[in-house]
Design a protein around this motif. Structure first.
Motif, PDB file in Angstrom:
ATOM      1  N   GLN A 172     -90.359 -35.926 111.884  1.00 32.33           N
ATOM      2  CA  GLN A 172     -89.552 -35.768 113.087  1.00 32.33           C
ATOM      3  C   GLN A 172     -89.448 -34.310 113.484  1.00 32.33           C
ATOM      4  O   GLN A 172     -89.364 -33.411 112.644  1.00 32.33           O
ATOM      5  CB  GLN A 172     -88.153 -36.361 112.876  1.00 32.33           C
ATOM      6  N   VAL A 173     -89.468 -34.095 114.789  1.00 28.40           N
ATOM      7  CA  VAL A 173     -89.322 -32.763 115.373  1.00 28.40           C
ATOM      8  C   VAL A 173     -88.110 -32.810 116.295  1.00 28.40           C
ATOM      9  O   VAL A 173     -88.027 -33.670 117.177  1.00 28.40           O
ATOM     10  CB  VAL A 173     -90.576 -32.359 116.177  1.00 28.40           C
ATOM     11  N   THR A 174     -87.175 -31.893 116.099  1.00 29.97           N
ATOM     12  CA  THR A 174     -85.996 -31.825 116.948  1.00 29.97           C
ATOM     13  C   THR A 174     -86.132 -30.636 117.890  1.00 29.97           C
ATOM     14  O   THR A 174     -86.332 -29.500 117.442  1.00 29.97           O
ATOM     15  CB  THR A 174     -84.710 -31.661 116.108  1.00 29.97           C
ATOM     16  N   LEU A 175     -86.065 -30.899 119.181  1.00 28.05           N
ATOM     17  CA  LEU A 175     -86.109 -29.820 120.165  1.00 28.05           C
ATOM     18  C   LEU A 175     -84.761 -29.104 120.134  1.00 28.05           C
ATOM     19  O   LEU A 175     -83.720 -29.714 120.373  1.00 28.05           O
ATOM     20  CB  LEU A 175     -86.386 -30.381 121.567  1.00 28.05           C
ATOM     21  N   THR A 176     -84.778 -27.826 119.834  1.00 27.39           N
ATOM     22  CA  THR A 176     -83.522 -27.082 119.675  1.00 27.39           C
ATOM     23  C   THR A 176     -82.931 -26.633 121.002  1.00 27.39           C
ATOM     24  O   THR A 176     -81.791 -26.160 121.040  1.00 27.39           O
ATOM     25  CB  THR A 176     -83.738 -25.847 118.783  1.00 27.39           C
ATOM     26  N   VAL A 177     -83.721 -26.753 122.076  1.00 28.73           N
ATOM     27  CA  VAL A 177     -83.231 -26.413 123.418  1.00 28.73           C
ATOM     28  C   VAL A 177     -83.643 -27.532 124.358  1.00 28.73           C
ATOM     29  O   VAL A 177     -84.394 -28.447 123.991  1.00 28.73           O
ATOM     30  CB  VAL A 177     -83.804 -25.066 123.909  1.00 28.73           C
ATOM     31  N   SER A 178     -83.172 -27.486 125.589  1.00 30.65           N
ATOM     32  CA  SER A 178     -83.512 -28.516 126.566  1.00 30.65           C
ATOM     33  C   SER A 178     -85.009 -28.494 126.871  1.00 30.65           C
ATOM     34  O   SER A 178     -85.692 -27.480 126.680  1.00 30.65           O
ATOM     35  CB  SER A 178     -82.723 -28.290 127.855  1.00 30.65           C
ATOM     36  N   LYS A 179     -85.518 -29.616 127.370  1.00 34.18           N
ATOM     37  CA  LYS A 179     -86.936 -29.693 127.719  1.00 34.18           C
ATOM     38  C   LYS A 179     -87.282 -28.711 128.830  1.00 34.18           C
ATOM     39  O   LYS A 179     -88.376 -28.147 128.861  1.00 34.18           O
ATOM     40  CB  LYS A 179     -87.274 -31.128 128.137  1.00 34.18           C
ATOM     41  N   LYS A 180     -86.334 -28.463 129.729  1.00 37.74           N
ATOM     42  CA  LYS A 180     -86.564 -27.498 130.813  1.00 37.74           C
ATOM     43  C   LYS A 180     -86.772 -26.099 130.262  1.00 37.74           C
ATOM     44  O   LYS A 180     -87.699 -25.379 130.664  1.00 37.74           O
ATOM     45  CB  LYS A 180     -85.388 -27.521 131.787  1.00 37.74           C
ATOM     46  N   LEU A 181     -85.915 -25.686 129.325  1.00 37.79           N
ATOM     47  CA  LEU A 181     -86.045 -24.358 128.728  1.00 37.79           C
ATOM     48  C   LEU A 181     -87.311 -24.251 127.893  1.00 37.79           C
ATOM     49  O   LEU A 181     -88.001 -23.227 127.909  1.00 37.79           O
ATOM     50  CB  LEU A 181     -84.824 -24.040 127.874  1.00 37.79           C
ATOM     51  N   THR A 189     -94.318 -26.149 133.849  1.00 39.33           N
ATOM     52  CA  THR A 189     -93.245 -26.703 134.663  1.00 39.33           C
ATOM     53  C   THR A 189     -92.576 -27.836 133.886  1.00 39.33           C
ATOM     54  O   THR A 189     -93.215 -28.489 133.049  1.00 39.33           O
ATOM     55  CB  THR A 189     -93.772 -27.271 135.992  1.00 39.33           C
ATOM     56  N   PRO A 190     -91.296 -28.081 134.128  1.00 43.96           N
ATOM     57  CA  PRO A 190     -90.615 -29.191 133.440  1.00 43.96           C
ATOM     58  C   PRO A 190     -91.288 -30.528 133.700  1.00 43.96           C
ATOM     59  O   PRO A 190     -91.359 -31.389 132.806  1.00 43.96           O
ATOM     60  CB  PRO A 190     -89.199 -29.160 134.023  1.00 43.96           C
ATOM     61  N   GLU A 191     -91.806 -30.714 134.925  1.00 43.26           N
ATOM     62  CA  GLU A 191     -92.451 -31.981 135.280  1.00 43.26           C
ATOM     63  C   GLU A 191     -93.719 -32.200 134.440  1.00 43.26           C
ATOM     64  O   GLU A 191     -93.968 -33.301 133.943  1.00 43.26           O
ATOM     65  CB  GLU A 191     -92.804 -31.998 136.769  1.00 43.26           C
ATOM     66  N   TYR A 192     -94.494 -31.137 134.283  1.00 46.04           N
ATOM     67  CA  TYR A 192     -95.718 -31.250 133.483  1.00 46.04           C
ATOM     68  C   TYR A 192     -95.377 -31.528 132.023  1.00 46.04           C
ATOM     69  O   TYR A 192     -96.005 -32.371 131.374  1.00 46.04           O
ATOM     70  CB  TYR A 192     -96.545 -29.969 133.602  1.00 46.04           C
ATOM     71  N   PHE A 193     -94.377 -30.832 131.511  1.00 48.18           N
ATOM     72  CA  PHE A 193     -93.961 -31.024 130.122  1.00 48.18           C
ATOM     73  C   PHE A 193     -93.565 -32.479 129.873  1.00 48.18           C
ATOM     74  O   PHE A 193     -94.001 -33.100 128.905  1.00 48.18           O
ATOM     75  CB  PHE A 193     -92.796 -30.086 129.818  1.00 48.18           C
ATOM     76  N   SER A 194     -92.744 -33.032 130.778  1.00 51.53           N
ATOM     77  CA  SER A 194     -92.299 -34.422 130.625  1.00 51.53           C
ATOM     78  C   SER A 194     -93.469 -35.386 130.742  1.00 51.53           C
ATOM     79  O   SER A 194     -93.528 -36.392 130.030  1.00 51.53           O
ATOM     80  CB  SER A 194     -91.240 -34.746 131.677  1.00 51.53           C
ATOM     81  N   ARG A 195     -94.410 -35.066 131.630  1.00 51.42           N
ATOM     82  CA  ARG A 195     -95.561 -35.952 131.829  1.00 51.42           C
ATOM     83  C   ARG A 195     -96.428 -36.018 130.575  1.00 51.42           C
ATOM     84  O   ARG A 195     -96.902 -37.097 130.178  1.00 51.42           O
ATOM     85  CB  ARG A 195     -96.381 -35.476 133.032  1.00 51.42           C
ATOM     86  N   VAL A 196     -96.623 -34.870 129.906  1.00 56.81           N
ATOM     87  CA  VAL A 196     -97.436 -34.866 128.689  1.00 56.81           C
ATOM     88  C   VAL A 196     -96.731 -35.630 127.569  1.00 56.81           C
ATOM     89  O   VAL A 196     -97.357 -36.409 126.848  1.00 56.81           O
ATOM     90  CB  VAL A 196     -97.749 -33.419 128.251  1.00 56.81           C
TER      91      VAL A 196
END
Length: 226
Positions: A172-181, A189-196
């Motif tokens: 498991q990997v925990t994102l320590t900050v928001s996906k936007k950051l 871009t946040p949109e590209y990150f979410s899409r991947v």
């Protein structure tokens, strides 16, 4: 948030940077140190402000970055407990070239540059540790430039998921900050990150639940080209 005055020497001596300091040296350094308690979202300094020392994070999290003329934020670095920032500009005696903001309720120690310069004069081990810290940050920035130049956006995301060398499927990997950051940190871009992330999930390589990501097929993830 806790705002009780603390014995700064106790915090300083627990930090690797000051590991070999004598009691007298810690007392001298503590006299030039200020603790700062910052609620989430509080600016620490802004681009162009004078640099009068460097900061060490005791708890919490700090983002370093700047805002473009178009209003887009670029995150340069995210600093966690035990790590420091601002040393290079302190030595150059230049204003800050980025801004810093608390990402969570945060406690910092700000150590004045005059005390640091005086200590460097007679403590070679301290000088080596400061140089090592700045070299480590420079190495990280060079790796960032390499990543932005030679790796696709999807490869950067996969690289981030695998950077702590997970043991295998089920890790498991925990994102320590928001996906936007995090997207900004990876120059995406946040949109590209979410899409991947969605694509990796659809292909059965990961499972995403909020900031918790479970690796389902690590071998396919390592070979993912996007």
């Amino acid at each position: 948030m806790l705002t009780t005055k603390i014995d700064r020497r106790e915090f300083l001596k627990r930090l690797p940077l000051f590991a070999d300091f004598s009691a007298q040296e810690l007392t001298t350094l503590a006299a030039a140190t200020q603790e700062q308690y910052l609620p989430r979202g509080t600016p620490i300094f802004r681009r162009g402000d004078p640099c009068r020392g460097f900061h060490v994070v005791i708890y919490g999290q700090v983002k370093l970055g700047f805002v473009s003329v178009q209003g887009d934020e670029k995150i340069v670095e995210i600093i966690g407990p035990g790590f420091s920032f601002g040393e290079a500009l302190m030595f150059m005696e230049k204003p800050y070239i980025v801004g810093a903001t608390a990402l969570a309720d945060t406690m910092l120690l700000h150590i004045g540059k005059e005390a640091v310069f005086a200590e460097l004069e007679h403590n070679p081990a301290f000088a080596r540790r400061m140089l090592a810290g700045m070299s480590r940050r420079l190495h990280g920035l060079i790796k960032d430039v390499e990543s932005y130049s030679l790796r696709s956006g999807s490869q950067r995301i996969v690289g981030y998921l695998l950077k702590d060398e997970p043991e295998g499927d089920g890790s498991q990997v925990t994102l320590t900050v928001s996906k936007k950051l995090l997207a900004s940190r990876l120059n995406l871009t946040p949109e590209y990150f979410s899409r991947v992330l969605h694509d990796l999930s659809e292909h059965g390589m990961i499972a995403v639940k909020g900031r918790q990501i479970t690796i389902l097929d690590i071998e396919r993830l390592r070979g993912y080209e996007g």
